[in-house]
Write a protein that holds these residues in place. Structure first.
Motif, PDB file in Angstrom:
ATOM      1  N   GLY A 195      56.032 -64.116  -5.065  1.00 26.14           N
ATOM      2  CA  GLY A 195      55.470 -65.174  -4.240  1.00 26.14           C
ATOM      3  C   GLY A 195      55.200 -64.736  -2.820  1.00 26.14           C
ATOM      4  O   GLY A 195      54.189 -65.151  -2.206  1.00 26.14           O
ATOM      5  N   PHE A 196      56.057 -63.901  -2.255  1.00 28.34           N
ATOM      6  CA  PHE A 196      55.867 -63.437  -0.883  1.00 28.34           C
ATOM      7  C   PHE A 196      54.594 -62.610  -0.768  1.00 28.34           C
ATOM      8  O   PHE A 196      53.792 -62.798   0.162  1.00 28.34           O
ATOM      9  CB  PHE A 196      57.073 -62.606  -0.443  1.00 28.34           C
ATOM     10  CG  PHE A 196      56.879 -61.900   0.866  1.00 28.34           C
ATOM     11  CD1 PHE A 196      56.947 -62.593   2.057  1.00 28.34           C
ATOM     12  CD2 PHE A 196      56.620 -60.537   0.903  1.00 28.34           C
ATOM     13  CE1 PHE A 196      56.762 -61.942   3.278  1.00 28.34           C
ATOM     14  CE2 PHE A 196      56.432 -59.884   2.106  1.00 28.34           C
ATOM     15  CZ  PHE A 196      56.506 -60.583   3.293  1.00 28.34           C
ATOM     16  N   TYR A 197      54.374 -61.696  -1.714  1.00 27.15           N
ATOM     17  CA  TYR A 197      53.201 -60.827  -1.644  1.00 27.15           C
ATOM     18  C   TYR A 197      51.926 -61.587  -1.997  1.00 27.15           C
ATOM     19  O   TYR A 197      50.853 -61.274  -1.466  1.00 27.15           O
ATOM     20  CB  TYR A 197      53.411 -59.620  -2.561  1.00 27.15           C
ATOM     21  CG  TYR A 197      54.589 -58.788  -2.129  1.00 27.15           C
ATOM     22  CD1 TYR A 197      54.469 -57.882  -1.084  1.00 27.15           C
ATOM     23  CD2 TYR A 197      55.838 -58.945  -2.718  1.00 27.15           C
ATOM     24  CE1 TYR A 197      55.551 -57.134  -0.651  1.00 27.15           C
ATOM     25  CE2 TYR A 197      56.925 -58.206  -2.294  1.00 27.15           C
ATOM     26  CZ  TYR A 197      56.787 -57.309  -1.262  1.00 27.15           C
ATOM     27  OH  TYR A 197      57.858 -56.585  -0.822  1.00 27.15           O
ATOM     28  N   ILE A 198      52.034 -62.588  -2.866  1.00 35.20           N
ATOM     29  CA  ILE A 198      50.875 -63.436  -3.142  1.00 35.20           C
ATOM     30  C   ILE A 198      50.463 -64.187  -1.880  1.00 35.20           C
ATOM     31  O   ILE A 198      49.278 -64.232  -1.517  1.00 35.20           O
ATOM     32  CB  ILE A 198      51.195 -64.417  -4.285  1.00 35.20           C
ATOM     33  CG1 ILE A 198      51.326 -63.659  -5.612  1.00 35.20           C
ATOM     34  CG2 ILE A 198      50.115 -65.486  -4.407  1.00 35.20           C
ATOM     35  CD1 ILE A 198      51.789 -64.530  -6.765  1.00 35.20           C
ATOM     36  N   ALA A 199      51.436 -64.781  -1.189  1.00 29.51           N
ATOM     37  CA  ALA A 199      51.121 -65.511   0.041  1.00 29.51           C
ATOM     38  C   ALA A 199      50.567 -64.578   1.111  1.00 29.51           C
ATOM     39  O   ALA A 199      49.633 -64.933   1.849  1.00 29.51           O
ATOM     40  CB  ALA A 199      52.377 -66.216   0.549  1.00 29.51           C
ATOM     41  N   SER A 240      47.946 -52.464   2.098  1.00 31.87           N
ATOM     42  CA  SER A 240      48.654 -51.258   2.524  1.00 31.87           C
ATOM     43  C   SER A 240      49.982 -51.609   3.186  1.00 31.87           C
ATOM     44  O   SER A 240      51.016 -50.988   2.914  1.00 31.87           O
ATOM     45  CB  SER A 240      47.777 -50.450   3.481  1.00 31.87           C
ATOM     46  OG  SER A 240      48.451 -49.308   3.945  1.00 31.87           O
ATOM     47  N   VAL A 241      49.965 -52.621   4.043  1.00 33.73           N
ATOM     48  CA  VAL A 241      51.205 -53.073   4.687  1.00 33.73           C
ATOM     49  C   VAL A 241      52.163 -53.661   3.650  1.00 33.73           C
ATOM     50  O   VAL A 241      53.371 -53.399   3.676  1.00 33.73           O
ATOM     51  CB  VAL A 241      50.887 -54.097   5.783  1.00 33.73           C
ATOM     52  CG1 VAL A 241      52.172 -54.678   6.372  1.00 33.73           C
ATOM     53  CG2 VAL A 241      50.056 -53.456   6.890  1.00 33.73           C
ATOM     54  N   VAL A 310      53.108 -43.611   0.264  1.00 27.62           N
ATOM     55  CA  VAL A 310      52.340 -44.834   0.075  1.00 27.62           C
ATOM     56  C   VAL A 310      51.248 -44.959   1.131  1.00 27.62           C
ATOM     57  O   VAL A 310      50.108 -45.352   0.826  1.00 27.62           O
ATOM     58  CB  VAL A 310      53.275 -46.060   0.101  1.00 27.62           C
ATOM     59  CG1 VAL A 310      52.481 -47.358   0.206  1.00 27.62           C
ATOM     60  CG2 VAL A 310      54.141 -46.087  -1.144  1.00 27.62           C
ATOM     61  N   ARG A 311      51.565 -44.623   2.365  1.00 25.84           N
ATOM     62  CA  ARG A 311      50.551 -44.701   3.428  1.00 25.84           C
ATOM     63  C   ARG A 311      49.391 -43.747   3.159  1.00 25.84           C
ATOM     64  O   ARG A 311      48.231 -44.067   3.416  1.00 25.84           O
ATOM     65  CB  ARG A 311      51.191 -44.391   4.780  1.00 25.84           C
ATOM     66  CG  ARG A 311      52.182 -45.446   5.252  1.00 25.84           C
ATOM     67  CD  ARG A 311      51.499 -46.755   5.543  1.00 25.84           C
ATOM     68  NE  ARG A 311      50.577 -46.653   6.665  1.00 25.84           N
ATOM     69  CZ  ARG A 311      49.773 -47.622   7.045  1.00 25.84           C
ATOM     70  NH1 ARG A 311      49.740 -48.763   6.373  1.00 25.84           N
ATOM     71  NH2 ARG A 311      48.966 -47.468   8.072  1.00 25.84           N
TER      72      ARG A 311
END
Length: 322
Positions: A195-199, A240-241, A310-311
């Motif tokens: 939910g956090f990444y969806i928002a 990316s963040v 990842v960056r």
């Protein structure tokens, strides 16, 4: 002989050359730079002092402890050098927890962002999307300890899930057994984190002008093509963040494991369910502060490597709407 009003070659050579605008701006910046610095440092210095006192110095102390044999406050430190790291890296429990942490970061990350990307496709034009977004964000508000206890209660051998399976004629499953327990932990953590990444990514989608989707629709693009060529490029910086945040958060997983596996039923989580953070906690609880600090240093190095990786993988030329 030259006319009295015409310039000579000597006067042309001695005349000042007009300075380009860039040179003038550079000189202007140099003139006002000291004034900006006088304002800059008074604001920055308190933050640097706090960060050094609360982050840098404790980190340096932790590295120093990782080179010692120390049972905790009240005990005398004894120099061990790199022996703590050798003991940690040859410890089967630590190596198992290290592998579990990597599996959680990679497999859980793939699952989280797959769910997030599907949600970005579906929720962009869904009716009641604000309500749906609030509902899927709700698990991030709930404590992971509560989520771990609840999932452990549901998957208990005599819990609700196995009871429902028996009602429909299916055999009960050993959800908390050695072969399945960590998979259940990953599923619970993915459910509570998605939910956090969806928002987060939907906030980037909301900033995309609707006219771009209208143009792509008139050009015959499907929803998946709109996501690929419009949504993803224009929200890539936020993704990316989000990927870096996932790496950092997944490497620190602790409370859901403790609550899920040892909510009063066991004294400590089984080896198959431990992460590095849990193993570090158990080592410190056994008054082996040096080994616990060495695990922390290893985890910090792993975090730095994965964040840089990842960056680099998510590095892409910025897409501007202008």
């Amino acid at each position: 002989m030259t006319a009295s009003g015409s310039p000579t070659s000597a006067s042309l050579l001695s005349a000042p050359t007009p300075e380009p605008d860039a040179v003038m701006r550079l000189r202007g910046n140099r003139r006002f730079r000291p004034a900006r610095e006088r304002v800059f440092w008074p604001f920055l210095t308190p933050t640097l002092v706090l960060y050094t006192a609360l982050m840098v110095l404790p980190s340096l102390f932790g590295f120093w402890v990782s080179l010692q044999r120390w049972a905790g406050p009240g005990d005398v430190m004894t120099w061990r050098g790199w022996a703590n790291y050798q003991a940690v890296l040859t410890n089967d429990a630590f190596r198992g927890s290290f592998v579990n942490t990597l599996v959680l970061a990679v497999v859980g990350g793939v699952a989280v962002f797959t769910i997030t990307f599907l949600a970005m496709v579906v929720l962009r034009q869904a009716l009641g999307r604000a309500f749906i977004r609030a509902v899927v964000f709700l698990p991030i508000i709930v404590s992971l300890v509560a989520i771990g206890i609840a999932i452990g209660f549901l998957l208990n051998p005599n819990g609700i899930v196995n009871t429902m399976l028996e009602w429909v004629g299916l055999p009960a499953q050993p959800w908390l057994g050695p072969q399945m327990v960590f998979g259940c932990i990953i599923a619970g953590f993915v459910w509570s984190s998605s939910g956090f990444y969806i928002a987060l990514l939907m906030s980037a989608v909301d900033a995309i002008p609707p006219s771009l989707y209208e143009d792509s629709y008139l050009a015959g693009a499907t929803k998946l093509q709109q996501f690929r060529y419009v949504t993803l490029p224009l929200s890539w910086d936020v993704f990316s963040v989000a990927a870096v945040l996932w790496v950092v958060n997944s490497l620190k997983v602790f409370d859901i494991v403790i609550a899920f596996t040892s909510g009063g039923a066991q004294t400590s989580p089984p080896l198959q369910a431990r992460t590095v953070a849990v193993q570090q906690y158990l080592s410190i609880g056994a008054t082996d502060m040096g080994a616990g600090a060495a695990m922390g240093v290893v985890l910090m190095v792993l975090s730095a490597i994965l964040v840089v990786l990842v960056r680099r993988l998510t590095r892409r030329e910025r897409v501007d709407l202008a």
